[in-house]
Design a protein around this motif. Structure first.
Motif, PDB file in Angstrom:
ATOM      1  N   ALA A 142      -4.370  33.622  -3.234  1.00 50.70           N
ATOM      2  CA  ALA A 142      -4.552  33.740  -1.531  1.00 50.70           C
ATOM      3  C   ALA A 142      -4.822  32.672  -0.648  1.00 50.70           C
ATOM      4  N   GLY A 143      -5.040  31.521  -2.032  1.00 50.76           N
ATOM      5  CA  GLY A 143      -5.259  30.348  -0.291  1.00 50.76           C
ATOM      6  C   GLY A 143      -4.181  29.082  -0.709  1.00 50.76           C
ATOM      7  N   LEU A 144      -2.569  29.291  -1.953  1.00 48.46           N
ATOM      8  CA  LEU A 144      -2.101  29.214  -1.570  1.00 48.46           C
ATOM      9  C   LEU A 144      -1.137  29.196  -0.721  1.00 48.46           C
ATOM     10  N   ALA A 145      -1.169  31.005  -0.464  1.00 47.77           N
ATOM     11  CA  ALA A 145      -0.591  31.293   0.596  1.00 47.77           C
ATOM     12  C   ALA A 145      -0.515  31.023   2.200  1.00 47.77           C
ATOM     13  N   PRO A 150       1.992  20.747  -1.083  1.00 49.92           N
ATOM     14  CA  PRO A 150       1.402  20.560  -1.972  1.00 49.92           C
ATOM     15  C   PRO A 150      -0.521  21.302  -1.090  1.00 49.92           C
ATOM     16  N   ALA A 151      -0.874  21.090  -2.869  1.00 51.84           N
ATOM     17  CA  ALA A 151      -2.249  21.108  -2.006  1.00 51.84           C
ATOM     18  C   ALA A 151      -3.273  20.862  -3.127  1.00 51.84           C
ATOM     19  N   ILE A 152      -4.641  20.560  -2.590  1.00 46.24           N
ATOM     20  CA  ILE A 152      -5.990  19.654  -4.008  1.00 46.24           C
ATOM     21  C   ILE A 152      -6.376  21.330  -3.464  1.00 46.24           C
ATOM     22  N   LEU A 153      -6.797  21.872  -5.109  1.00 42.99           N
ATOM     23  CA  LEU A 153      -8.098  22.021  -5.696  1.00 42.99           C
ATOM     24  C   LEU A 153      -9.586  21.207  -6.047  1.00 42.99           C
ATOM     25  N   LYS A 154     -10.705  21.310  -5.142  1.00 41.89           N
ATOM     26  CA  LYS A 154     -11.787  20.512  -5.377  1.00 41.89           C
ATOM     27  C   LYS A 154     -13.032  21.356  -5.538  1.00 41.89           C
ATOM     28  N   THR A 155     -13.325  21.099  -6.752  1.00 35.45           N
ATOM     29  CA  THR A 155     -14.630  21.879  -7.091  1.00 35.45           C
ATOM     30  C   THR A 155     -15.566  21.440  -5.708  1.00 35.45           C
ATOM     31  N   LEU A 197      -9.965  25.068  -1.686  1.00 33.90           N
ATOM     32  CA  LEU A 197      -8.441  23.904  -1.647  1.00 33.90           C
ATOM     33  C   LEU A 197      -7.665  23.880  -0.554  1.00 33.90           C
ATOM     34  N   GLU A 198      -7.887  22.846  -0.602  1.00 35.95           N
ATOM     35  CA  GLU A 198      -7.154  22.171   0.773  1.00 35.95           C
ATOM     36  C   GLU A 198      -6.082  21.896   0.713  1.00 35.95           C
TER      37      GLU A 198
END
Ligand SMILES: Nc1ncnc2c1ncn2[C@@H]1O[C@H](COP(=O)(O)OP(=O)(O)O)[C@@H](O)[C@H]1O
Ligand SMILES: [Mg+2]
Length: 371
Positions: A142-145, A150-155, A197-198
């Motif tokens: 859902a976040g990618l949508a 590109p996107a960055i996934l961070k804890t 997700l950013e």
């Protein structure tokens, strides 16, 4: 404990500043505190920490040791911290013991969790990257949508120096099954931990502002610096920057609004992305002295370290004006082995943190070249 008159003026010369954490930031805070007559009491689980060499007192105990924390609280006039991942329970326990902790629990709570931090920034009208909270593969999709690639996934918690992050590019989308695999891979990369997700910000450069707010609400800001990272770790900070005066003023206004909204006391580091049109996006803030502010030790009358001690001690803030241009370079891993040639360089101010083992990616020291 020393006596104090006004609630904001809590540590006079000779007072004791308690610091949670004993790394290089605590070491430089302790040296600055000593310069203006304070003693420091470091609380750190590691007996061989960099701050151990320069403080008056050290308690080596886990951050969960209530007896040690209670004793620590009794001996200090004010408590501060050198890293934002001190457990929230440690701070609330110290407060229950009667200690004054600066910056307070509010700043810590926002800065410890990237999702709360971004929610807070947006609530006060500060632009951030597009983002989405991620708790599982479903919310990652859902976040990618929402934020695109590109996107960055961070804890959400405990990341630093680019750790706990992974990038999702769009190159792998076309292969059969690649999309699902890439999502699973990214989720595994962050340890399947609550994440954010950013959207990737196509920045022209990265800058930061080191600012301070005193107990009575006075705000002082250092000049913005341009930061270059290498493998997610800060490599250089350069001042002055090439940004326009208008962009610098916008960054200063944003940093001030964050300080005020948090009712902040102490030094903060605010990291920005600068877009090609001069717009600013806040990346994150650190509720403490910041690596991109190390140049202030050699290029300003009052360093960020002294400024922080002044703020938490209830003193008037010092003048953050810069007297020199500066390029601060971190000495990472084996780079500090060049100390002899660095020490011989004119106008190079060498700082070594007293760490015995030079592991790769470990910050061993820094050098600030002034002109
Ligand atoms: N959304 C983003 N878009 C583009 N680059 C990013 C983004 N988030 C992080 N980065 C890059 O990664 C670096 C480290 O990320 P950051 O969120 O500041 O983590 P850390 O807490 O480890 O410093 C940033 O300074 C920047 O260079
Ligand atoms: Mg950062």
């Amino acid at each position: 404990m020393t006596e104090y008159n006004a609630p904001s003026n809590i540590a006079k010369p000779g007072g004791v500043i308690g610091i949670l954490g004993g790394g290089q930031l605590a070491r430089m805070l302790a040296m600055a505190a000593a310069q203006i007559g304070h003693k420091t009491h470091i609380f750190c689980p590691d007996a061989r920490c960099p701050a151990a060499d320069v403080c008056a007192t050290i308690t080596n105990a886990p951050y969960t040791d209530e007896a040690a924390l209670r004793q620590f609280a009794k001996t200090v006039d004010v408590v501060t911290y050198e890293f934002e991942n001190v457990p929230a329970e440690t701070v609330s326990f110290l407060t229950e013991c009667g200690a004054i902790v600066r910056p307070g629990a509010r700043a810590l709570e926002k800065a410890q969790d990237r999702l709360h931090e971004k929610d807070f920034l947006n609530q006060i009208g500060v632009a951030t990257a597009a983002y989405h909270g991620v708790d599982d593969l479903h919310s990652l999709e859902a976040g990618l949508a929402k934020v695109g690639r590109p996107a960055i996934l961070k804890t959400r918690r405990l990341g630093y120096d680019g750790k706990g992050q992974t990038t999702l590019t769009d190159s792998d989308q076309d292969l059969p099954g690649a999309y699902d695999k890439a999502i699973q891979f990214a989720w595994d990369e962050v340890g399947a931990a609550p994440s954010i997700l950013e959207g990737f910000v196509p920045f022209q450069c990265e800058i930061s502002i080191i600012g301070a707010r005193s107990a009575d609400g006075d705000i002082r800001l250092y000049d913005p610096v341009e930061n270059v990272h290498r493998s997610g770790i800060l490599k250089t900070s350069t001042v002055p920057t090439a940004i326009t005066e208008a962009t610098a003023q916008k960054a200063a206004a944003i940093a001030s609004s964050i300080l005020s909204a948090l009712d902040y006391v102490g030094v903060i580091g605010v990291e920005f992305f600068v877009l090609s049109n001069g717009e600013l996006i806040v990346n994150e803030f650190a509720p403490r002295v910041h690596n991109s502010g190390h140049w202030t030790s050699d290029a300003c009358a009052i360093s960020q370290f002294e400024q922080h001690i002044r703020a938490v001690a209830g003193w008037p803030l010092g003048d953050p004006a810069r007297h020199s241009d500066a390029v601060m370079e971190n000495l990472i891993g084996s780079e500090a082995a060049a100390w002899q040639s660095l020490a011989a360089e004119p106008n190079a101010c060498l700082h070594l943190y007293g760490k015995s083992e030079a592991r790769p990616d470990r910050k061993m020291g820094h050098v600030t070249r002034i002109s």
